[in-house]
Motif scaffolding. Structure first.
Motif, PDB file in Angstrom:
ATOM      1  N   GLY A 154       0.814  -1.210   0.000  1.00  9.94           N
ATOM      2  CA  GLY A 154       0.000   0.000   0.000  1.00  9.94           C
ATOM      3  C   GLY A 154       0.848   1.261   0.000  1.00  9.94           C
ATOM      4  O   GLY A 154       0.518   2.245  -0.673  1.00  9.94           O
ATOM      5  N   ILE A 155       1.940   1.239   0.735  1.00  9.84           N
ATOM      6  CA  ILE A 155       2.805   2.415   0.816  1.00  9.84           C
ATOM      7  C   ILE A 155       3.504   2.644  -0.517  1.00  9.84           C
ATOM      8  O   ILE A 155       3.627   3.768  -0.989  1.00  9.84           O
ATOM      9  N   LYS A 176      13.085   6.881  -1.392  1.00  8.50           N
ATOM     10  CA  LYS A 176      12.157   7.466  -0.423  1.00  8.50           C
ATOM     11  C   LYS A 176      11.232   6.447   0.226  1.00  8.50           C
ATOM     12  O   LYS A 176      10.611   6.740   1.232  1.00  8.50           O
ATOM     13  N   VAL A 177      11.089   5.267  -0.387  1.00  8.22           N
ATOM     14  CA  VAL A 177      10.170   4.292   0.193  1.00  8.22           C
ATOM     15  C   VAL A 177      10.863   2.980   0.555  1.00  8.22           C
ATOM     16  O   VAL A 177      10.892   2.588   1.719  1.00  8.22           O
ATOM     17  N   PRO A 212      13.905   3.322   3.355  1.00 12.18           N
ATOM     18  CA  PRO A 212      13.462   3.513   4.731  1.00 12.18           C
ATOM     19  C   PRO A 212      12.520   2.413   5.227  1.00 12.18           C
ATOM     20  O   PRO A 212      12.583   2.029   6.389  1.00 12.18           O
ATOM     21  N   ALA A 213      11.656   1.906   4.337  1.00  6.22           N
ATOM     22  CA  ALA A 213      10.677   0.915   4.796  1.00  6.22           C
ATOM     23  C   ALA A 213      11.346  -0.407   5.149  1.00  6.22           C
ATOM     24  O   ALA A 213      10.842  -1.154   5.974  1.00  6.22           O
ATOM     25  N   ARG A 252      12.973   5.748  16.069  1.00  2.00           N
ATOM     26  CA  ARG A 252      12.174   6.816  16.644  1.00  2.00           C
ATOM     27  C   ARG A 252      10.719   6.827  16.193  1.00  2.00           C
ATOM     28  O   ARG A 252       9.839   7.286  16.907  1.00  2.00           O
ATOM     29  N   TRP A 253      10.472   6.353  14.997  1.00  2.00           N
ATOM     30  CA  TRP A 253       9.086   6.410  14.509  1.00  2.00           C
ATOM     31  C   TRP A 253       8.257   5.228  14.956  1.00  2.00           C
ATOM     32  O   TRP A 253       7.086   5.130  14.653  1.00  2.00           O
ATOM     33  N   LEU A 304       5.340   5.035  20.468  1.00  3.84           N
ATOM     34  CA  LEU A 304       5.861   5.555  21.721  1.00  3.84           C
ATOM     35  C   LEU A 304       5.526   4.609  22.839  1.00  3.84           C
ATOM     36  O   LEU A 304       4.389   4.186  22.989  1.00  3.84           O
ATOM     37  N   THR A 342      -2.066   4.767   4.244  1.00  6.58           N
ATOM     38  CA  THR A 342      -0.764   4.571   3.594  1.00  6.58           C
ATOM     39  C   THR A 342       0.197   5.728   3.873  1.00  6.58           C
ATOM     40  O   THR A 342       1.034   6.052   3.046  1.00  6.58           O
ATOM     41  N   LEU A 371       3.486   7.312   5.348  1.00  8.61           N
ATOM     42  CA  LEU A 371       4.788   6.707   5.558  1.00  8.61           C
ATOM     43  C   LEU A 371       5.116   6.779   7.049  1.00  8.61           C
ATOM     44  O   LEU A 371       5.222   7.872   7.596  1.00  8.61           O
ATOM     45  N   PRO A 372       5.252   5.623   7.695  1.00  2.34           N
ATOM     46  CA  PRO A 372       5.362   5.635   9.157  1.00  2.34           C
ATOM     47  C   PRO A 372       6.629   6.301   9.687  1.00  2.34           C
ATOM     48  O   PRO A 372       6.678   6.682  10.842  1.00  2.34           O
ATOM     49  N   TRP A 373       7.654   6.410   8.836  1.00  2.00           N
ATOM     50  CA  TRP A 373       8.900   7.012   9.322  1.00  2.00           C
ATOM     51  C   TRP A 373       8.942   8.522   9.085  1.00  2.00           C
ATOM     52  O   TRP A 373       9.924   9.168   9.360  1.00  2.00           O
ATOM     53  N   ARG A 374       7.871   9.068   8.527  1.00  2.00           N
ATOM     54  CA  ARG A 374       7.828  10.517   8.323  1.00  2.00           C
ATOM     55  C   ARG A 374       6.826  11.140   9.265  1.00  2.00           C
ATOM     56  O   ARG A 374       5.738  10.597   9.471  1.00  2.00           O
ATOM     57  N   TYR A 379       4.493  11.379  14.530  1.00  2.00           N
ATOM     58  CA  TYR A 379       4.555  10.271  13.584  1.00  2.00           C
ATOM     59  C   TYR A 379       3.169   9.637  13.483  1.00  2.00           C
ATOM     60  O   TYR A 379       2.404   9.668  14.444  1.00  2.00           O
TER      61      TYR A 379
END
Ligand code: ADP
Ligand code: MG
Lengths: 287, 255
Positions: free
Chosen positions: A180-181, A198-199, A202-203, A278-279, A282, B88, B90-93, B133
């Protein structure tokens, strides 16, 4: 929150209910209590084991086989004094880092290259798994024939072990990238290159980091096995040489140094992992 | 009536799974007029998302053809924005960088990106959450962030798949109003999928009801004067009439 949006003629919608944020006002103990307890526990356990070892060695266990902490410490001090320790440790550390770097870089590059072609990945998969399953020690004799018994052979042995772990985890990481991303980025007009940078990169980071992390002990294992098989320098050599002369204190002293190296390297990776996590959701992390 | 911008002709879409063929859409025809707001309703599983996927160019029809401005849709295009049913982001942004993403890909400068992103974040009511996030947001907030990101690409045609389903009533109303405001007079075309009949009638120029495998059960112009007040429209004669008709069509199609 201001007035609820009864007036719907325009303007920004109300942001719904915003979570309440306030200073946590934690005491020193709330903040560092857990860490303190854990570290106190660790040190106590270590101390207890060392004391137990010292006490049992002699009355119960034969010091010829198990040595004793005081002897090990003495040997370590001796090695530090005459420079033995530093010479051999430096050799092993270079092998570990060299092997790790080589294996990690080639593993990541090959992993991304292969994973970006779905069919290529499927064609190569069984071969990679077969090679991965071969005990790498079995390669040592071949490597000796090819590269001699110097530094090179240990670096390559370590690199081979690291390579497979990083490669397989990178491929798995890329495969797990959410479809999906990727589609979302395509919808926004991303080119192939932009998709990768960009995808996909990082993913798949979590997978790659996992590979990098689990591979670390194997760099050490590869280097030391190489030294045990054939060498005249390094901590592995120190172990086999000490054992050959029935110097158990020497064996343990070398093992202590190896463990310290392993612990330091693991800590470095942990720090790397934490920075990139970090993402992730939490948890209970004040400050 | 204006010319149609999006057109599906005899579209069939099926998925092969093992030795079975799952048909999602069959004999599907739809022409969407440029600048119009079409709402599509239908039971879940009737092929609404599949239809949008093909219109957006994410997948191709198994048979038949979908055209955008007369040209067959070959792949995704920046002029068509698609808010998918699934999340969708982007989880890291962070939210802001997510909203900036389409502009980043279009080569918009950093300053402009920041400004536009900020405006859009405020538009969807997410101010204060720029640095969060996606995982730190509620489902409804993620939905709004996705909407902001969609608008950041400034698409001429908007495909929206149950965009407000996860939001509470008040927010939903706010965003409906906002969407209409963005659409009116902009010349943009909207295809809006929902399972909520009221929403379909409140927003659309035209409402389409789909049955199993995308069979067209009903295709009606809404013809209720705009602006439509969410409270008043419920007692509007035409609204009540259409609501009944749609409900009946859905029920009939389920048989
Ligand atoms: N990728 C896929 N593979 C197999 N079947 C699918 C796929 N996508 C959709 N389907 C099937 O097609 C039908 C229509 O799906 P969908 O378009 O998502 O329906 P809706 O959005 O109206 O709920 C469903 O029966 C679903 O199971
Ligand atoms: Mg759907």
């Amino acid at each position: 929150m201001t007035t609820p949006a009864v007036d719907t003629s325009g303007g920004a919608p109300s942001s719904g209910s915003t979570p309440l944020e306030e200073p946590a006002n934690l005491t020193w103990w709330q903040r560092y209590g857990d860490t303190t307890i854990i570290w106190t526990g660790r040190l106590t356990l270590l101390l207890a084991l060392v004391v137990l070892w010292e006490l049992l060695s002699g009355p119960v266990l034969d010091p010829l086989f198990v040595s004793r902490p005081s002897d090990v410490a003495e040997r370590l001090v001796g090695w530090v004094g005459d420079g033995t320790l530093w010479t051999h440790t430096w050799i092993t550390v270079r092998e570990i880092f060299g092997g790790y770097l080589l294996g990690a870089v080639t593993g990541m590059v090959a992993g991304f290259a292969v994973a970006s072609q779905r069919n290529l990945a499927r064609i190569i998969d069984p071969f990679m798994m077969a090679l991965y399953s071969v005990p790498k020690v079995a390669l040592a004799p071949l490597f000796i024939v090819w590269f001699g018994i110097g530094l090179q052979m240990k670096i390559l042995l370590a690199a081979v072990m690291v390579f497979f772990l990083v490669f397989l985890n990178t491929v798995a990481g890329v495969r797990q990238v959410d479809r999906g991303i990727v589609d979302a980025a395509r919808l926004m007009g991303a080119s192939r290159r932009e998709l990768l940078i960009k995808v996909t990169l990082p993913a798949s980071f979590t997978g790659v980091i996992t590979g990098l992390r689990v591979a670390i002990p194997y760099a050490l294992i590869g280097a030391v096995i190489g030294e045990l098989v054939a060498s005249n320098r390094g901590l592995g050599y120190l172990i086999s040489n000490s054992a050959a002369t029935f110097d158990t204190a020497g064996v343990f002293a070398a093992l202590v140094v190896l463990s310290v190296i392993a612990a330091v390297v693991n800590m470095l990776v942990d720090m790397l992992g934490r920075r990139t996590d970090r993402w992730k959701p939490l948890e209970r992390e004040p400050s | 009536m204006q010319s149609s911008i999006l057109e599906a002709t005899d579209v069939e879409k099926s998925f092969v799974k093992g030795d079975k063929r799952i048909v999602a859409l069959r004999g599907f025809n739809l022409a969407v007029a440029e600048g119009s707001f079409v709402t599509v309703v239908g039971r879940s599983g009737c092929g609404k998302s599949t239809m949008l996927n093909m219109m957006a160019g994410l997948t191709k029809p198994t048979a038949g053809q979908i055209t955008l401005r007369g040209e067959p849709v070959q792949g995704p295009r920046a002029e068509v924005g698609y808010l998918t049913q699934d999340d969708t982001l982007l989880p890291w942004r962070e939210v802001r960088r997510n909203v900036e993403m389409p502009m980043e890909l279009q080569g918009v400068g950093k300053r402009r990106r920041r400004e536009t992103a900020q405006e859009l974040i405020e538009l969807v009511g997410l101010q204060g959450f720029e640095k969060h996030y996606p995982r730190e947001l509620s489902g409804g907030m993620r939905r709004r962030a996705s909407l902001a990101r969609l608008l950041a690409g400034d698409p001429q045609t908007l495909l929206l798949d149950e965009p407000f389903g996860a939001l509470d009533a008040q927010l939903r109303t706010d965003l409906q109003v906002e969407l209409l405001r963005l659409w009116r007079g902009s010349g943009r075309t909207v295809v809006f999928v929902t399972h909520d009949l009221e929403e379909a009638l409140l927003l659309g120029d035209r409402v389409v009801v789909l049955g199993p495998v995308g069979r067209l059960l009903l295709d009606e112009p809404v013809e209720i004067a705009r602006p439509r007040d969410p409270d008043d429209v419920r007692v509007d004669e035409r609204f009540v009439h259409l609501h009944k008709k749609l409900g009946a069509a859905l029920k009939e199609g389920a048989l």
